[in-house]
Design an enzyme around this catalytic site. Structure first.
Site, PDB file in Angstrom:
ATOM      1  N   ASP B 337       0.608 -35.266  30.723  1.00 54.75           N
ATOM      2  CA  ASP B 337       0.966 -35.469  32.135  1.00 54.75           C
ATOM      3  C   ASP B 337      -0.117 -34.955  33.068  1.00 54.75           C
ATOM      4  O   ASP B 337      -0.936 -34.112  32.704  1.00 54.75           O
ATOM      5  CB  ASP B 337       2.298 -34.754  32.448  1.00 54.75           C
ATOM      6  N   GLU B 338      -0.113 -35.498  34.250  1.00 54.55           N
ATOM      7  CA  GLU B 338      -0.877 -34.981  35.396  1.00 54.55           C
ATOM      8  C   GLU B 338      -2.368 -34.793  35.104  1.00 54.55           C
ATOM      9  O   GLU B 338      -2.954 -33.766  35.468  1.00 54.55           O
ATOM     10  CB  GLU B 338      -0.264 -33.652  35.884  1.00 54.55           C
TER      11      GLU B 338
END
Lengths: 560, 560
Positions: B337-338
Site C-alpha cells: 500500500d501507499e
C-alpha cells in the site's frame, strides 16, 4: 554573567520543558542532571502538619521511586547513563509555609473545599543545579501539595530505575492558577462507575492539578446515590444493589478527592432528568416514561419533577438538603438543563396546580428553583445550574450563582451580560463523549448529536475570555471537560478521558500565555502531553497513545 | 399441531433471539426454560479426539459456569426465578462428527488453517425443550467448535448463579458462514501490544466466530518481530527489547488462535512502510527518514525498500520466506500500500539501478513483487496484497491472489473486474481508528483523515456484494474491521474494538438475511449486540457500553 541571565539563555536554548503539565506561570529551568540521593527525604517544616499533608508527602516519595518513567527520547534512559555518573545529588526537599500562615495551618482538604473564590493554590519551588536541598514554599497546605505535584513531574528513571532530573536548576518563583475551577465532570447515572473507578479518575485529575470533580451522580436512567433520608430512591432506582454509592462511599470519595486538592461538586439534576424517581415516588414525576419519549425529553426515558406541586417542591428541597449537608463543598448543583415544556403541558396534575395557583409554568419553575436554592444558601452553599436556568427561563438567580455554559461556547457572553459567574463546559470544545456514533437504537444517521470528536487539540484552543469584556473576565471561574456516559463505563473511562482532559487543566491553570510570553500552542504542548500520558500509564491509568511511540520519542518529527 | 408448525408460531411470537451473535443461518427457537443440570457433561463422541477439541470442551464448561451473565431484562435473573422451579434440566451435550468424517479427524487448528476456500465450519445443533440431551453434529472439529460457541451463548445465570436457557427448544438445522474470511486486523507497529493483549483479542474474535487474524506486525515506526535469520531487524527496530515478539511468542499466538478457530494472516508490508529497516540495513532503504516526510510518505517516518535493487529484492524475499515458513496459514501478505514514487525519484541509487536495468519503476516493482510472491507460492502459500497492487500498479498477480480493498468500498468492483479475490477492508465502513482526532503534531484541522467515526451501525450496513455481478460474488472471501494503532495501544484496544468489530462478524457469517428471511437490521440487532458486549465484559474484555444500562434492559424503548 549573572545567574538570571544565564538562566534566560538556557531557557532560550532549551525551550521544551518536557515534564511539566500544566505549565507553571513562572518558570526558569536549566539543563543540568541531578540525581535523587538514596538518602533523599522530604522535610515538612510545618508545626503540627495535617495528616493529609503527611500522606501527600508519602505518596510523593512513592511516585518518585515508583513512576519508573524513562525519558521520552531515542535511547530512553540509556541516553543519560554516562552523564549521570558525575551528576550531583538532591538530598532534601523542604516544605515551608509562609510566615504569616504558620499559626493557622489547615488540611489540604479544608483548603481545597473552601469557597471557590478564596482558595490558595500558589507555591514557589527551587531545585538547585548543584543538588543539595530543594524547597517548596506556599501560603497553604494546598499550595504545598500543588508544589509536590510539580516536583514529582521533574523526575525520570535512569537505566537502573533510580530517579533523576535533567532540567536543573528549576526556579518557579510564583506559580498559581489563572482560574480556580479546573474540573472534570462524570455522569454516573447512564452507566455506573465503581468507587475505585472514581478514585482513579481523581488520581488523574490530581496529577494535572485539577481542582473540581463535578459529580453528575443521578439522572433519568438510574439513581445510584443512597441518601439517608430517602433510601427508597436508590433501592428502586439503582441498576442493582451493587451499583449504589452508599453514604460511606460518598464520604470516601469526597475525602479521597479533598486530600488530593479536589473539591466535589455534586449535582442532583432537577426538575428534568428525573424519570427514575418515579419508581419510588410516582406522585412527584410528570410524563414518567411517556412515549414517544422524544415528545417529552431529550433522551429516554421521559420524566420530570412536578415543579408546580408544593409537595414535590418540598420533596425536592428535602432531598437536596439531605445530601448537600453531608458534603464539605460550598458548591452544589441543582441542574436545570433541557426542561421539556410539553411534558408539563400534557400533565393534568401540573396543569391543575398551575390553574389553582394562578402561576405560569415559568413562575412555578422560579418558585421550585428558589426553594432548593434558598435551602442550599441556608447551608452556606452556592447554587450551580446549567445555562438554561439563566438564559432560557425567567428564574431569579442570585449573583453568586454559578452557571455552567454547555450548549455552545458562544453562550458565555449572554451569561456574563447577566452578571452571573461562569464555568465553561462547552459541548463544542469539552464534551468527551462526542463523535462516538449515535446511541439511540434506530437513528439512521448514526452520528452523535455533537459530532465531531473533540480532540485535545481542539480543547486546547479554548479561550476562556472570548467575547467577554475586560470587566466581565472576573466572572469566569474556569472550566471543565465532561464525560456523559451513555456510551461509557468503567471499560473506557480512562481511555476516553485521558490524556485528553488534561488539555483544559492547562488552559485554566496556565492561562493564555506560557512563561516566555508566547500563547499556548498545541504543537509545542504535545511533547509535554506525551509525558503526562506516559506517566499516567505508569500509575495505572489507561491513558491512550497520542501518536506512534516513534513520534513520542522524537519531538517535532511528526509535525507537518 | 406438528412440532414444526409449533416452532414457527413460537418464532413469530418471540422474534428477538437475544443470545446469538452471529445469527445462525438457520434457526428455530422456543420460549421454554431449561436448566443446566449440576451433572451436565459434554460427551465427545469422536474416536481419538484431538487435544484442542478437548480443550475447547473444557473452556465451554468453564464459560457455562463462569460467564455469570444475567439476562438483560428489568429484574435481571430474578425475573425467571419462579418459572425455573419446575424447569427441566439438560444433562448432556454430545459432539458428533458426520459418519463420513470419522476416519480422518483433524484438530481444530488444522481445520482453521486450511486453505480459505476449503474450510468447513458448519454444524447443526439441537437443544430439546424437555431437557435431557443436546447435540452438535458437524463435518469437522472446527464445525463442532463453532457449535460449542453457539451453545455457550444460550446460557444465563439465575439468581443463584446457575446456568439456564430460556429459549428452548433450539434447533439449528445447518449453520455455516456466508463467507470464510471474517477478520480483524491489528497493527502492532505504530504502538506495541503484548502477547496477552493479542490473546484477549483472539478470545473476543472467537466469541463471534471470526476466522482470521490479520497481523500487521511491522511498519515504518517499529519492527517488533524477531525473525530467526534476521535478528538485527527487531534488535534495532523494536521500540525496546521488551517490545518484541519472539519466535516462541509467534508460535504461541498462532496456536492460541488456531485452537480457537482462527487463522493468522501475517503481513510484512513491502516495499513501502519499511523505514525502520534502515536502522539495520540502510543499504536497502530509500528516502529513510527524509524530510519533510510528507513529500516521501503518507505518514512519518519516510522510507521504502529499494525495489530496483537485486540485493534488496533478495533480502526482502529471504525475510518473507524466513517468517512465512514458520506459519501454518496458507495466506501471507506482502502489503503493497501507499507506494510513494517521489521517494524513488529522489533516490540516486534507485535511479541508477533503473537506468542500468532499463526498467521503469513499475517494471521494477513487478519484478520485486513477483520475487516474494513466487517464494510464497513455493511454500504453498497464497499472496495477499492491498488494493493498490491490483488497481494502481502494473503488477502481475496470479488469479489466486487476495486483494484487500481499503481505500474505498467503491473499489471492490474494479478488483472484481480483474477477476481477483476480495477481502473487504474499507476505510469508509471498517476502520476502527477513524474519528479520534488528528495525530500529526501540528495539523490545525485536528480531525482524522477518515472522519467520521465508523459506528457499529455503519459497519453493520455493509453490503459485501454491492456493485458486483452475480458471477463476481464468488470472488468475495469476506471482510474485516481494522485497528491502525497510531492512537491506540493496550490502553484502548478492547474499548475501541469491541463490541463494534462484532458487526462485521455477523455481516460475513449470517449474510444478507436473517433466518426469517428479513434483511439484517441494526435496530433488531442491537439487543443481541448488547448481549455480546455484556458477555465479553464478563470474560474480561473491556467492551464498551452501547447505551445506558436502562436501555440495554429494555428492548426498543430507546429507539426513536
Amino acid at each position: 554573567m549573572k545567574t538570571d541571565n544565564l538562566l534566560l539563555v538556557l531557557f532560550a536554548v532549551y525551550p521544551v520543558v518536557r515534564a511539566l503539565w500544566p505549565m507553571p506561570r513562572s518558570l526558569q529551568t536549566g539543563t543540568t542532571l541531578v540525581k535523587l540521593s538514596p538518602s533523599f527525604s522530604i522535610e515538612v517544616d510545618v508545626a503540627h502538619p495535617p495528616q493529609d499533608l503527611l500522606d501527600a508527602v508519602s505518596r510523593t516519595n512513592q511516585h518518585l521511586k515508583g513512576d519508573m518513567l524513562q525519558r521520552l527520547i531515542v535511547g530512553r534512559a540509556s541516553s543519560d547513563t554516562a552523564a549521570l555518573v558525575h551528576a550531583p545529588s538532591l538530598t532534601k526537599l523542604s516544605l515551608t509555609l509562609a510566615p504569616a500562615e504558620v499559626t493557622s495551618v489547615k488540611s489540604i482538604m479544608a483548603e481545597a473545599t473552601k469557597d471557590i473564590a478564596s482558595r490558595r493554590e500558589g507555591y514557589s519551588l527551587t531545585l538547585p543545579a548543584s543538588g543539595g536541598a530543594a524547597s517548596i514554599v506556599a501560603n497553604s497546605t494546598l499550595g504545598l501539595f500543588r508544589g509536590l505535584t510539580t516536583f514529582e513531574q521533574l523526575w525520570y528513571a535512569d537505566s537502573a530505575g533510580d530517579p533523576y532530573t535533567y532540567q536543573a536548576p528549576v526556579i518557579i518563583a510564583d506559580d498559581s492558577p489563572a482560574y480556580p475551577y479546573r474540573g472534570f465532570m462524570l455522569d454516573t447515572a447512564r452507566n455506573f462507575f465503581s468507587v475505585s473507578d472514581i478514585k482513579r479518575t481523581l488520581d488523574a485529575m490530581s496529577m494535572v492539578k485539577m481542582s473540581q470533580f463535578h459529580w453528575h451522580v443521578v439522572d433519568s436512567q438510574s439513581f445510584p446515590l443512597s441518601i439517608p433520608d430517602f433510601p427508597e430512591l436508590s433501592q428502586n432506582g439503582a441498576y442493582s444493589s451493587s451499583e449504589v454509592y452508599s453514604s460511606s462511599d460518598v464520604q470516601d470519595i469526597v475525602t479521597y478527592a479533598g486530600t488530593r486538592g479536589i473539591d466535589v461538586l455534586m449535582e442532583i439534576d432537577t426538575p428534568g432528568h428525573t424519570a427514575i424517581i418515579s419508581t419510588s415516588h410516582p406522585e412527584h414525576v410528570a410524563c414518567a416514561q411517556a412515549t414517544p419519549w422524544e415528545n417529552f425529553a431529550n433522551e429516554p426515558p421521559a420524566g420530570q419533577l412536578r415543579l408546580a406541586s408544593a409537595a414535590t417542591t418540598n420533596f425536592t428541597t428535602s432531598l437536596i438538603t439531605s445530601i448537600a449537608k453531608t458534603l464539605p463543598s460550598t458548591l452544589f448543583s441543582t441542574g436545570g438543563d433541557e426542561l421539556n415544556v410539553n411534558c408539563y403541558t400534557q400533565d393534568a396534575q401540573t396543569q391543575a396546580e398551575l390553574d389553582e395557583s394562578g402561576k405560569t409554568l415559568e413562575e412555578a419553575l422560579n418558585t421550585f428553583t428558589q426553594s432548593s436554592h434558598d435551602a442550599l444558601k441556608a447551608l452556606g452553599k452556592t447554587p450551580v445550574v446549567w445555562e438554561e436556568m439563566a438564559l432560557d427561563h425567567n428564574v431569579t438567580l442570585s449573583n453568586s450563582t454559578v452557571i455552567m455554559v454547555w450548549i455552545s461556547s458562544q453562550d458565555a457572553a449572554a451569561v456574563a451580560a447577566k452578571n452571573l459567574r461562569i464555568v465553561h463546559s462547552p459541548s463544542d470544545y469539552f464534551y468527551l463523549d462526542c463523535g462516538a456514533g449515535e446511541w439511540i437504537g434506530n437513528d439512521p444517521a448514526a452520528n452523535s448529536w455533537c459530532d465531531p470528536f473533540k480532540s485535545w487539540q481542539k480543547a486546547y484552543t479554548f479561550d476562556p475570555l472570548a467575547n467577554l469584556t475586560e470587566a466581565q473576565t472576573s466572572l469566569v471561574l474556569g472550566g471543565q471537560q465532561l464525560l456523559w456516559a451513555e456510551q461509557s463505563g468503567p471499560e473506557n473511562l480512562d481511555s476516553i478521558a485521558w490524556p485528553r482532559a488534561a488539555a483544559s487543566a492547562e488552559v485554566f491553570w496556565t492561562g493564555a500565555t506560557l512563561p516566555d510570553g508566547t500563547p499556548l500552542n498545541g504543537t509545542t504542548a504535545l511533547p509535554r502531553l506525551h509525558d503526562v500520558r506516559f506517566r499516567m500509564v505508569q500509575r495505572g491509568i489507561n491513558a491512550i497513545a497520542l501518536q506512534p511511540q516513534w513520534c513520542a520519542l522524537r519531538d517535532g518529527q511528526c509535525n507537518m
